[in-house]
Scaffold this motif. Structure first.
Motif, mmCIF file in Angstrom:
data_model
loop_
_atom_site.group_PDB
_atom_site.id
_atom_site.type_symbol
_atom_site.label_atom_id
_atom_site.label_comp_id
_atom_site.label_asym_id
_atom_site.label_seq_id
_atom_site.Cartn_x
_atom_site.Cartn_y
_atom_site.Cartn_z
ATOM 1 N N SER A 73 0.811 -1.216 0.000
ATOM 2 C CA SER A 73 0.000 0.000 0.000
ATOM 3 C C SER A 73 0.848 1.272 0.000
ATOM 4 O O SER A 73 0.367 2.351 -0.313
ATOM 5 N N TYR A 74 2.135 1.114 0.331
ATOM 6 C CA TYR A 74 3.015 2.275 0.428
ATOM 7 C C TYR A 74 3.344 2.804 -0.966
ATOM 8 O O TYR A 74 3.591 2.030 -1.888
ATOM 9 N N LYS A 75 3.326 4.106 -1.124
ATOM 10 C CA LYS A 75 3.648 4.719 -2.407
ATOM 11 C C LYS A 75 4.847 5.641 -2.266
ATOM 12 O O LYS A 75 4.927 6.442 -1.342
ATOM 13 N N SER A 76 5.777 5.526 -3.194
ATOM 14 C CA SER A 76 6.945 6.395 -3.207
ATOM 15 C C SER A 76 6.862 7.346 -4.397
ATOM 16 O O SER A 76 6.418 6.950 -5.475
ATOM 17 N N LYS A 77 7.301 8.579 -4.175
ATOM 18 C CA LYS A 77 7.251 9.568 -5.254
ATOM 19 C C LYS A 77 8.612 9.638 -5.961
ATOM 20 O O LYS A 77 9.653 9.699 -5.321
ATOM 21 N N TYR A 78 8.543 9.620 -7.274
ATOM 22 C CA TYR A 78 9.741 9.637 -8.108
ATOM 23 C C TYR A 78 9.585 10.637 -9.243
ATOM 24 O O TYR A 78 8.472 11.060 -9.566
#
Length: 199
Positions: free
Chosen positions: A88-93
């Motif tokens: 569920s974790y989202k990382s911004k790139y």
């Protein structure tokens, strides 16, 4: 679900960036270091039962054929996006650019990214994230693809050593949430280099 995406492992293997020529010793150093991290209960992503019997990860034979000097074409715009993960974790790139290279005479391209979480840290402001999948994925190598760490170059050339490709933590432990390889980074070739699937 632990909110430790690729970053935990990314921070471990940030060496060997400025290579221009193949050096087997660099790949051997990578293997020793990742094995040491996995054997240490303080840094290992392994489940307790796997850690008890761990001796070494499986690696493809080190090969110069999978060391390339890629040409970098920087992306324009720097649009921020959320990379999908296994949890569920989202990382911004942001997409930093496109790497063009040849393996066995055939031309390939891979997108390379920057993590906004790492950019704010002085030590990792030049870190580049290269996730990829290939025709060994789901067979000899992890089904979810693998990662390579790079650094922003001074020019427009980056050395990529696929012998230093490693698995995301979720290949070893379901508690981790790891970035999924974007579709544009699926290589239509067998990359028989780096860490193999974990059994």
């Amino acid at each position: 679900m632990k909110t430790i995406n690729a970053l935990a492992l990314l921070l471990v293997f940030n060496f060997g960036f400025a290579q221009k020529k193949f050096n087997k010793a660099d790949a051997q150093k990578f293997q020793r270091k990742i094995n040491a991290e996995f054997a240490d209960p303080k840094t290992s992503p392994l489940l307790p039962e796997d850690l008890k019997t761990f001796k070494s990860l499986d690696f493809f034979p080190i090969s110069e054929a999978y060391f390339v000097n890629a040409t970098l074409e920087k992306a324009k715009g720097g649009k921020v996006f959320e990379m999908k993960t296994s949890g569920s974790y989202k990382s911004k790139y942001t997409k930093y650019g496109t790497l063009s290279f040849k393996i066995n005479g055939k031309a390939f391209k891979l997108a390379v990214y920057q993590s906004l979480e790492l950019l704010v840290q002085e030590k990792y402001k030049n870190h580049l994230f290269l996730p990829f999948s290939d025709l060994t994925s789901g067979k000899q190598s992890y089904i979810g693809g693998r990662y390579i760490d790079l650094e922003v170059p001074k020019g427009n050339t980056i050395a990529i050593d696929f012998n230093q490709a490693y698995n995301p933590y979720c290949a070893y432990n379901y508690k981790y949430s790891c970035p999924l390889v974007p579709q544009e980074n699926d290589l239509k070739i067998e990359i028989k280099a780096g860490v193999k699937a974990f059994h």
